[in-house]
Motif scaffolding. Structure first.
Motif, short mmCIF file in Angstrom:
data_model
loop_
_atom_site.label_atom_id
_atom_site.label_comp_id
_atom_site.label_asym_id
_atom_site.label_seq_id
_atom_site.Cartn_x
_atom_site.Cartn_y
_atom_site.Cartn_z
N TYR A 325 -4.78 7.33 -4.14
CA TYR A 325 -4.06 6.14 -3.66
C TYR A 325 -4.32 5.84 -2.18
O TYR A 325 -4.08 4.73 -1.73
CB TYR A 325 -2.56 6.29 -3.92
CG TYR A 325 -2.21 6.09 -5.37
CD1 TYR A 325 -2.34 4.85 -5.98
CD2 TYR A 325 -1.76 7.16 -6.15
CE1 TYR A 325 -2.03 4.68 -7.32
CE2 TYR A 325 -1.45 7.00 -7.48
CZ TYR A 325 -1.59 5.75 -8.07
OH TYR A 325 -1.28 5.57 -9.40
N ASN A 326 -4.78 6.84 -1.44
CA ASN A 326 -5.07 6.61 -0.01
C ASN A 326 -6.47 6.09 0.24
O ASN A 326 -6.80 5.72 1.37
CB ASN A 326 -4.86 7.91 0.79
CG ASN A 326 -3.39 8.18 1.06
OD1 ASN A 326 -2.56 7.30 0.90
ND2 ASN A 326 -3.06 9.39 1.46
N HIS A 328 -9.46 3.61 0.56
CA HIS A 328 -9.46 2.20 0.97
C HIS A 328 -9.84 1.27 -0.18
O HIS A 328 -9.20 0.24 -0.41
CB HIS A 328 -10.42 2.03 2.14
CG HIS A 328 -10.40 0.65 2.73
ND1 HIS A 328 -9.29 0.13 3.37
CD2 HIS A 328 -11.34 -0.34 2.74
CE1 HIS A 328 -9.54 -1.11 3.76
NE2 HIS A 328 -10.78 -1.42 3.40
N GLN A 331 -6.99 0.91 -2.69
CA GLN A 331 -5.89 0.10 -2.14
C GLN A 331 -6.20 -1.39 -2.23
O GLN A 331 -5.31 -2.20 -2.51
CB GLN A 331 -5.63 0.50 -0.69
CG GLN A 331 -5.01 1.88 -0.54
CD GLN A 331 -4.86 2.31 0.91
OE1 GLN A 331 -5.48 1.73 1.80
NE2 GLN A 331 -4.06 3.33 1.16
N ASN A 332 -7.47 -1.76 -2.01
CA ASN A 332 -7.86 -3.17 -2.08
C ASN A 332 -7.83 -3.72 -3.50
O ASN A 332 -7.51 -4.89 -3.71
CB ASN A 332 -9.27 -3.36 -1.49
CG ASN A 332 -9.29 -3.19 0.02
OD1 ASN A 332 -8.25 -3.33 0.67
ND2 ASN A 332 -10.45 -2.89 0.58
#
Length: 370
Positions: A325-326, A328, A331-332
């Motif tokens: 989940y961290n 990048h 997340q996008n």
């Protein structure tokens, strides 16, 4: 008609000497300055081994942090404390809301400190699924125990962790043991099948019950009953004493329905009153008998080895989730993918696979660059 003379209101305050500042701005600045200073891992470890409660609290906060930048420092503190841990008795206490867990723990904790024990209470408070907040009111509920110099109470929010166990409760146990606490009590948020998470980090699992609330029928259910090493009927005082004795007999019968424990221990039932202190010493006697048996037949140590292995695997699972989940790219793409699933544009399984593939490809690219 003459105008009456206007008089100032009696509520008006006459000008006088301004009261002095009750708080020194210099002191405030000094406190804020020291709070911003983050002690090194070595300083935290030295403080913990010296029995410094402030160092212990700061280390627990560090361990509970979800900030990736704190991870290596937290691991350094844990690894340094590990050789000094493992010498405590770990007790898990659970029960339905309203059974009197906090009141019982305060009475039990005071009994233990009077016996010369050092008690750490790790109280896990439920987090709201809506606001994600938590009251963390255990220090308020245990107002006598919190003032005891041989006791330490640390409330933590359960978050989304299975069984209402704070994400880093297992590591917190290690820190408390290194700080010299010989009895660790973990209070959970309530009863449920997921309480296996608590069971997997304690030596003794205590189930609190109350009489006259339909609990006798719950005694024949599996799950939580199978895990209990002792069942204590709380609030056995006043007009409730006879009901508590009857409930004790019912639970005794129910326990015969379950298979014998691997340790050879036969679960006990007892009654107590956290208000009058009646029955509290008996609970400790039961725990002492459990310790004597399980240490003699080595099952105590075997169970701890199994728990260490279990928490290694749990930590791997959790860290993988955090890393996922961290990232990048994840997340996008996460929010658009959620909306596509909601609109039936893609199946949940295909969407999950798509994100997992993206994560794996990103990791591979990163490794090739390195």
């Amino acid at each position: 008609m003459q105008n009456k003379k206007s008089h100032p209101s009696a509520l008006n305050e006459k000008a006088g000497i301004a009261p002095p500042e009750t708080t020194s701005l210099t002191s405030i600045g000094t406190i804020q300055h020291f709070r911003k200073i983050q002690p090194s891992a070595t300083a935290l470890v030295e403080g913990i081994l010296a029995g410094n409660i402030t160092a212990l609290s700061r280390a627990i906060t560090l361990v509970e942090s979800t900030n990736n930048n704190h991870l290596s420092k937290a691991n350094e503190v844990i690894n340094a404390c590990l050789p000094h841990s493992g010498k405590s008795m770990r007790i898990g206490i659970t029960g339905v809301p309203g059974v009197g867990k906090s009141t019982f723990i305060e009475a039990f904790g005071k009994f233990l400190t009077n016996q010369g024990k050092k008690v750490a209470v790790l109280a896990v408070d439920p987090s709201s699924t809506i606001s994600h907040g938590s009251i963390l009111g255990d220090k308020t509920r245990m107002e006598e125990l919190v003032k005891d110099k041989n006791a330490y109470i640390r409330p933590s929010a359960s978050g989304e962790t299975l069984g209402g166990v704070a994400r880093k409760t297992r590591e917190t146990i290690t820190l408390c043991e290194a700080c010299g606490f010989d009895t660790i009590i973990i209070e959970t948020v309530g009863v449920g099948q997921s309480e296996t998470a608590v069971h997997s980090m304690v030596d003794f699992f205590l189930l609190l019950k109350i009489a006259g609330a339909g609990d006798e029928l719950q005694g024949i259910k599996r799950g939580i009953m199978e895990m209990a090493d002792a069942i204590v009927i709380n609030k056995a005082d006043g007009d409730n004493i006879k009901k508590a004795q009857f409930a004790k007999m019912e639970f005794n019968r129910a326990l015969h329905l379950f298979p014998a424990k691997k340790s050879g221990w036969i679960p006990k039932t007892s009654t107590c009153s956290a208000i009058t202190q009646e029955g509290i010493p008996v609970v400790w006697e039961i725990i002492q008998k459990f310790l004597a048996l399980t240490k003699e037949n080595q099952s105590f140590f075997e169970k701890r080895k199994e728990q260490n292995q279990y928490w290694m695997l749990e930590t791997i699972n959790e860290q993988l989730k955090i890393n996922f989940y961290n990232q990048h790219e994840i997340q996008n793409l996460l929010e658009p993918t959620k909306k596509a699933v909601q609109n039936n544009e893609i199946s949940p399984f295909a969407a999950a696979q798509k994100l997992l593939n993206l994560y794996q490809n990103s990791k591979n690219n990163q490794q090739n660059m390195d």
